[in-house]
Structures are given as structure tokens and as C-alpha cells.
Design an enzyme around this catalytic site. Structure first.
Site, PDB file in Angstrom:
ATOM      1  N   ALA A 273      56.169  72.887  78.499  1.00 27.46           N
ATOM      2  CA  ALA A 273      56.534  71.584  77.930  1.00 27.46           C
ATOM      3  C   ALA A 273      57.891  71.617  77.246  1.00 27.46           C
ATOM      4  O   ALA A 273      58.311  70.607  76.679  1.00 27.46           O
ATOM      5  CB  ALA A 273      55.463  71.126  76.933  1.00 27.46           C
TER       6      ALA A 273
ATOM      7  N   SER B 171      55.069  75.305  72.028  1.00 30.01           N
ATOM      8  CA  SER B 171      55.074  74.304  73.091  1.00 30.01           C
ATOM      9  C   SER B 171      53.788  74.396  73.887  1.00 30.01           C
ATOM     10  O   SER B 171      53.178  75.467  73.997  1.00 30.01           O
ATOM     11  CB  SER B 171      56.259  74.532  74.032  1.00 30.01           C
ATOM     12  N   ASP B 172      53.357  73.265  74.439  1.00 25.39           N
ATOM     13  CA  ASP B 172      52.362  73.346  75.498  1.00 25.39           C
ATOM     14  C   ASP B 172      53.014  74.093  76.653  1.00 25.39           C
ATOM     15  O   ASP B 172      54.229  74.253  76.725  1.00 25.39           O
ATOM     16  CB  ASP B 172      51.894  71.947  75.919  1.00 25.39           C
ATOM     17  N   TRP B 173      52.207  74.565  77.585  1.00 22.48           N
ATOM     18  CA  TRP B 173      52.698  75.462  78.624  1.00 22.48           C
ATOM     19  C   TRP B 173      53.673  74.731  79.559  1.00 22.48           C
ATOM     20  O   TRP B 173      53.301  73.813  80.265  1.00 22.48           O
ATOM     21  CB  TRP B 173      51.514  76.048  79.380  1.00 22.48           C
TER      22      TRP B 173
END
Length: 736
Positions: free
Chosen positions: A255, A251-253
Site C-alpha cells: 500500500a 503500510s498494508d501489504w
């Protein structure tokens, strides 16, 4: 500081030639599965979970199991250098690397970044970037990627990944997918049709997967109503099944939005494992994931698949064989215990130099020929008086612009300002340099009035949406120069008949006011050049090398000409433009750009001749089994197209021969022409060379929504070869 022109040393070229470690995915999976059998459930969920924000020395850290010899992974930004560490090299941004149109340089830059990452103990470098692709010219993070064209983006992604992973670090292709603006990025839904998804936004990720990228980062936004990091159609159907991706999705941070849905739809690693609060919140996995397995919400096989993918990527890059320990702490100033920069300043300077695009050069004003006096005007000519790293994550536009802002930045070890480099040159040739290093128009005119030549520096900045700079919340509010740049140029050009304008910008800038000034005789696009900014610019201004950069996007006469802008007020983006972004939109709607995609002048001239078309293809859909990168026959060669390029000028230079293809009428509506090949040819005066473009089935296919396959249409394909998307020198056709 010196003004020698660097060349890529043998060591750098050797790095650029690397592809990646010799281990295959099959061998890596065999080792990963053997390890899996030794792990407890608690260790398994630790491997896939971040330790939480600020839980370790890196921006992302995983738990280290005790049952196997596997470390806490260190994940660290970013796309132009290692964030929160020093000393590191602050390379030119991705948009400049794309503007070189040079495969070797793209790979060398990636290799150097990867070497620094490995030297610092970073296991996963959060780069390169294909999203934002750049459909919106004012979008904040376009500069992190390479171009608004999917084909060029795909080549740049693959070369960068080969370079990075050849140095031993895991690359991470991001942001997957349709994360095209910063406004409302964590709530917006990017609603796109299947064909546009495949032919535009997914295209460069095909190349990334084909290059054996270790990991992919899912983005903050929703796609057709569902969060990217729990979107089964995106993570599983497209990426893992259709593209045959064998690595892992992180995941993006912050997200991630769920425990069960994200696990069951294809997310493999959560980062950073929590939100950004202290104490940490939003911890969806780790013990919560184990509980979800225990109660039957998540199958054990899904967790085992996550772990296997992560371990396999580690083995693929042979990080089990004496990988360095983490040598810095992001939360403690980032001072590294080792210096990993080596000779990478030469690579940074070469990329910055070869990405410079000469847009205008009336009366051969450039290169400079030892003028008696030069006026250097504008705050963009100097380093921020408080230092190049004064603003956190480069979140200001003070002094010369050499990085955008946000998480995709790095600490400058130094920054050579344009004024510094010009003064260095001038001290050796007797040129007097007068300066006005503010953006005050009156002061600028006063400095320029008596000078032989005036060089005005202007800028336009952007970045990530968590920082607002001068009223710009990541995305730019318009395409105008910042700090009154138009007025500054007007004032200087009113008093100096040889006014040169240098543009540092994260993306297109509308230049109509500037070009309307009769005394503006040259315009130089220098982009986001990194630490060697001034040296690279001086190499071109003084004629040590001929400029060879080409625009990685279109410069329009107005922002409205692009037909796209960021969506405001929390609304969704329905992508109504479909396939037609940037030059494709300009071509379809017969809009005359100011400077077209692929444009760039030189100090010499090139002729094109001897077009040869040798294509043998059959129509119909792909039929091959899925391999890494998609259907295997998608990459089958269908032949070559070639042309001779001759340097008919008196000085050495490099031309980028560009191949565009127009599809037959039997295909659904497609752009009038699409980039399908390029080659950069360095040529001495009078010399010639052959540009050869190999086409694959993919290059002449469209995505058939009904068949869910790539299809080569029947009919006559148009062939265009030239120096830009509109400077077509040769044309022909072939029939399928």
C-alpha cells in the site's frame, strides 16, 4: 466429539484478566533511544523496511540489525487466528465476537489468539479490525471487524488489544482508515467530512490507542484524494498528534506508493518491503530511504523517529525477554514445531455459542425437545467434501460457512459441521436424522416431508477482493442467500410445518422471502462461527444454554433500506450519508427494520426497572493535554446511569442491557440515539442484577469542526435503556 457445554477455565479467565506487560511507553522509549545510538544508518533503514515479499518465514519480516540484540520481526495475520500456520485455533470471526456483546469473552478471545501468536514466535499479530467499520452492508471484509457501530467497535477493539498484548504479542489496529469496500480499494478515494471522520470512523481507533496498541496499519485507499499511507492529516495530525499514538504505523501489504512522501508524512514501517512480484519490485525504502536522507529529501530525525517507535513497541511488550523463535514457515505448509492451541477450543466454542442470535422462535419451537425425526437440509450443514481447508484462503463457499475469505483467515485444525453435532445429539436421544446435503430444492423437500422438524442451512459469503467467489469480487453483489437459499427454504417449508432456518453469513441477509413462509417457525443467525460451529449451534438448539447474542448490525427489509452500497466503476465514495449509517440511518429516516441493531431473543424473558441517572457534567470543549488516546479530560467520568434487569422466566439466560443517548437540540444534527453503554448480565430464573453504565465526557460530546475539539453541548440529553436499539424499556433525561 462430545456435547458438554464448555466453561472458560481458570487459565482462560486469567488470560482474559491480563492487560499487557508492565513496561510503560516512557520506559520503552528510554530503552529504544539507547539502542538508536548504536545503530548504523543501514541498520536503521533495515528496521523500518520489510525484507520483501516471501523474504522470510512470515508474511512480513524486517531486517535484523547486528549492533543491538533485536530480531527480524515476524508479522502475521490475522483477526481470527494465525494464518499460514498449523495447528492453530480457527476462532469465530470478529463479527461473531462483537455479537456476544461480552467484554470478558472479547478479551479472552484476544488473549488466546495472542498466546498462540507468541507461542509461534509471531511478534506482531495483524489484528484487530475496525475498518471496514461496516457502513456498506454488503462490503466484503465487514466480518473481520466487530460491528457497524463505532462505540461497540471501540470497546471490542480495546478488549481484544488488552487480551492480545496481555499475552505478549504486539497488536495492530487496522485498516486505518475508511477502507469500506473491496471494489477499487487500491484506487478509490474515500472523501469524508471532519465530523463524520471523528464521530464514526476514527472513534474505535481512539479506543485502540487508549488501550496502548503497539501498531496501526494504514489502508490501501485514498482519503480525500491522498493515499492513506502518505496522508499527513491522517497519519500525523490525527493519529500521532490528536490521539497521542506512541507506536508505529505500518503500510498494508504493497500500500506504499512513494519513498519521500510516505516517510515525511508519518509512515514508520513498509510492508512487505516490495510488491508481490518475483523478483521483487516497488522497493521504496531500505537503501532508497538512506539515499533520500543523504540527499536531504527526508530528515534524519524522521528516520530516527520511525526506528524509535518500532523499538519502543517491542520493548513495551517486553519482547526482549526470552521471546520464542519463529516456529513455522508460511511458505512451507506452515507446519509448526510446537502445538500452541492449549484449551482454546473451549474459548472458540463459547464465543461461537454466545454469539448466536435467535431472530424468531414461534410457539417456543426451540429449544428442541427430542423430536422423533429431524431433516437436515442444505450444503451449509456439512464440511466441504474436499476438506475445510481445500480452498486457498477459504476462497470458496462449499460446505458449511465458518470463515469468510482472504488474508484474514486461518487453517482449520478441524471443523465441526452442524450435521455432525446434530447427529451426535440424536444418537443419544433416539431421534432419526434424514438428510439432503445439497441445495437442490426438490431433494430438500423430499427429505423434509415426513420429518417432525426440518432445519434448513443457508449461507452468504464475502471476503477480500483479490479472490472472486461465484461472481462476488470480495464485496457481495446483493444481500440474498447464496445457492438458491430462498428457494430451498420455500420448498422445505411447503412440506414441513416446523421449519427452522439457520443462517451462516458474513453480514446482513434480507430474510423477507423466508419470513413470508408460514411454516418457518424459527430463524437462527449463527454468523461466521469458526472451528466449533456445529458444537456451538447444538448447545443452543438443544437448550444447554439460552441464546444470548445480539445483532451487531441492522437487518433491513431490503438492501435499499440501508442507503449505502459499494461504489462501482472506479468512482470515488463521497460518504454522503455522513454520521447516519446502519441503525442511525434507519432511525433518522424512520425506516422500519426487519430486525434492529442489538436485537436478539432468549429462551427466557427479562424485565427492566429502577432507572437511576446520576450525571454531573459541564458544557464546553475538552481542555486537557494530549495523552495516549487523546485529550486527557476526554475520558473523565461524568457519572453513571443504572437499571435493574430481572429474569422473569423459568430458565437461566443472559441479557444485554443497552444504553442509548440522544443529544440536545443545541448540538449540530446528530443521530436520534447512539449506543453509549452495554452490560451483559447472566441471570438465573427469577434473579435480578444491576446494569451500570459509566459515561465519560467523550460519550456526551460531538466533534466541533471549528474549534477542532470535542464539545459537550448544553441542554437536555435523552436516556434510553433497553434490550435493543428499538426495544426501549426505560427512558429519562439529564441536563447539562
Amino acid at each position: 466429539m462430545n456435547y458438554r457445554v464448555p466453561s472458560l477455565k481458570a487459565t482462560a479467565l486469567a488470560m482474559a484478566a491480563l492487560t499487557q506487560a508492565l513496561t510503560t511507553w516512557d520506559a520503552a522509549y528510554e530503552k529504544a533511544l539507547a539502542d538508536l545510538a548504536s545503530l548504523t544508518q543501514s541498520e536503521k533503514v533495515g528496521v523500518v523496511s520489510g525484507i520483501t515479499w516471501e523474504g522470510g518465514p512470515c508474511v512480513g519480516n524486517t531486517y535484523a540489525p547486528e549492533s543491538i540484540a533485536y530480531p527480524s520481526l515476524c508479522l502475521q495475520d490475522g483477526p481470527l487466528g494465525i494464518r499460514f500456520a498449523n495447528p492453530v485455533t480457527a476462532f469465530p470471526a470478529g463479527i461473531n465476537a462483537g455479537a456476544t456483546w461480552d467484554r470478558e469473552l472479547l478479551r479472552a478471545r484476544g488473549a488466546a489468539m495472542g498466546e498462540e501468536a507468541k507461542g509461534l514466535g509471531v511478534h506482531v499479530q495483524l489484528a484487530p479490525v475496525a475498518g471496514a467499520l461496516g457502513k456498506i452492508p454488503s462490503a466484503g471484509r465487514n466480518w473481520e471487524g466487530f460491528t457497524s457501530d463505532p462505540y461497540l467497535s471501540g470497546i471490542a477493539m480495546a478488549e481484544t488489544i488488552h487480551g492480545m498484548q496481555g499475552s505478549g504479542v504486539q497488536a495492530c489496529a487496522k485498516h486505518y482508515i475508511l477502507n469500506e469496500q473491496e471494489h477499487s480499494r487500491e484506487t478509490i478515494s474515500s472523501n469524508v467530512d471532519d465530523r463524520t471522520m471523528h464521530e464514526v470512523y476514527l472513534w474505535p481507533f481512539y479506543d485502540a490507542v487508549k488501550a496502548n496498541v503497539a501498531s496501526v496499519m494504514c489502508s490501501y485507499n485514498k482519503i480525500n484524494g491522498t493515499w492513506a499511507c502518505e496522508n499527513e492529516g491522517i497519519l500525523d495530525t490525527l493519529l500521532k498528534q490528536e490521539l497521542g499514538f506512541r507506536g508505529y504505523v505500518m503500510s498494508d501489504w504493497n500500500a506504499q506508493h512513494s519513498t519521500v512522501a510516505s516517510a515525511n508524512t508519518g509512515l514508520d514501517m513498509t510492508m512487505p518491503g516490495s510488491d508481490f512480484s518475483q523478483p521483487p519490485g516497488s522497493i521504496y525504502w531500505n537503501e532508497n530511504l538512506a539515499e533520500a536522507v543523504a540527499n536531504g529529501s527526508v530528515p534524519q530525525a524522521r528516520v530516527d523517529d520511525m526506528v524509535t517507535r518500532i523499538l519502543a513497541a517491542w520493548y513495551l511488550l517486553e519482547q526482549d525477554q526470552g521471546y520464542p523463535a519463529v516456529a513455522f514457515d508460511s511458505r512451507n505448509g506452515g507446519k509448526a514445531s510446537v502445538d500452541v492451541t492449549a484449551d482454546h477450543a473451549d474459548i472458540a466454542r463459547t464465543v461461537a455459542r454466545d454469539s448466536i442470535v435467535l431472530l424468531k422462535n414461534s410457539n417456543n419451537t426451540l429449544p428442541l425437545r427430542n423430536p422423533s425425526s429431524i431433516a437436515v437440509v442444505g450444503s451449509d450443514a456439512i464440511v466441504n467434501p474436499d476438506g475445510p481447508n481445500a480452498c486457498t484462503d477459504r476462497g470458496c463457499n462449499v460446505g458449511t460457512l465458518a470463515q469468510g475469505w482472504g488474508s484474514g483467515t486461518a487453517e482449520f485444525p478441524y471443523l465441526v459441521a452442524p450435521l455432525d453435532a446434530i447427529q451426535e445429539r440424536s444418537s443419544g436421544n433416539g431421534t432419526k436424522v434424514v438428510t439432503s446435503t445439497t441445495d437442490d430444492a426438490t431433494a430438500g423437500a423430499d427429505a423434509a416431508a415426513s420429518a417432525d422438524i426440518a432445519i434448513v442451512f443457508i449461507s452468504s459469503d464475502s471476503g477480500e477482493g483479490y479472490i472472486t467467489v461465484e461472481g462476488h469480487q470480495g464485496d457481495r453483489n446483493n444481500l440474498d442467500p447464496w445457492h438458491g437459499g430462498n428457494d430451498l427454504v420455500k420448498a422445505v417449508a411447503a412440506v414441513n410445518k416446523k421449519t427452522i432456518v439457520v443462517v451462516h453469513s458474513t453480514g446482513p441477509v434480507v430474510l423477507e422471502t423466508i419470513l413470508a413462509q408460514p411454516n418457518v417457525v424459527a430463524v437462527v443467525w449463527a454468523g461466521i462461527p469458526g472451528q466449533e460451529s456445529g458444537n456451538a449451534l447444538a448447545d443452543v438448539l438443544y437448550g444447554d444454554v439460552s441464546p444470548s447474542g445480539k445483532l451487531p448490525y441492522t437487518i433491513g427489509k431490503s438492501e435499499a433500506d440501508y442507503g449505502t452500497t459499494w461504489v462501482a466503476n472506479g468512482a470515488d465514495d463521497d460518504f454522503p450519508e455522513g454520521l447516519f449509517i446502519d441503525y442511525r440511518h434507519f432511525d433518522k429516516n424512520e425506516i422500519e427494520p426487519r430486525y434492529e441493531f442489538g436485537f436478539g431473543l432468549s429462551y427466557t424473558r427479562f424485565n427492566f426497572s429502577n432507572l437511576a441517572i446520576n450525571i454531573d457534567a459541564t458544557s464546553g470543549p475538552t481542555s486537557g493535554a494530549v495523552d495516549v488516546g487523546g485529550a486527557a479530560d476526554l475520558y473523565d467520568s461524568v457519572g453513571t446511569i443504572s437499571a435493574t434487569v430481572t429474569n422473569v422466566g423459568g430458565v437461566s439466560g443472559a441479557e444485554v442491557a443497552q444504553l442509548y443517548i440522544g443529544f440536545p437540540s443545541s448540538a449540530p444534527e446528530t443521530p436520534p440515539k447512539q449506543l453509549r453503554g452495554f452490560q451483559k448480565l447472566p441471570l438465573a430464573g427469577g434473579a435480578d442484577g444491576v446494569a451500570e453504565f459509566e459515561l465519560t465526557r467523550r460519550d456526551i460530546s460531538y466533534w466541533d469542526v471549528g474549534q477542532q475539539k470535542w464539545v459537550v453541548p448544553e441542554g437536555s440529553f435523552q436516556v434510553y435503556v433497553g434490550a435493543s436499539s428499538r426495544d426501549i424499556r426505560l427512558d429519562g433525561s439529564f441536563t447539562v
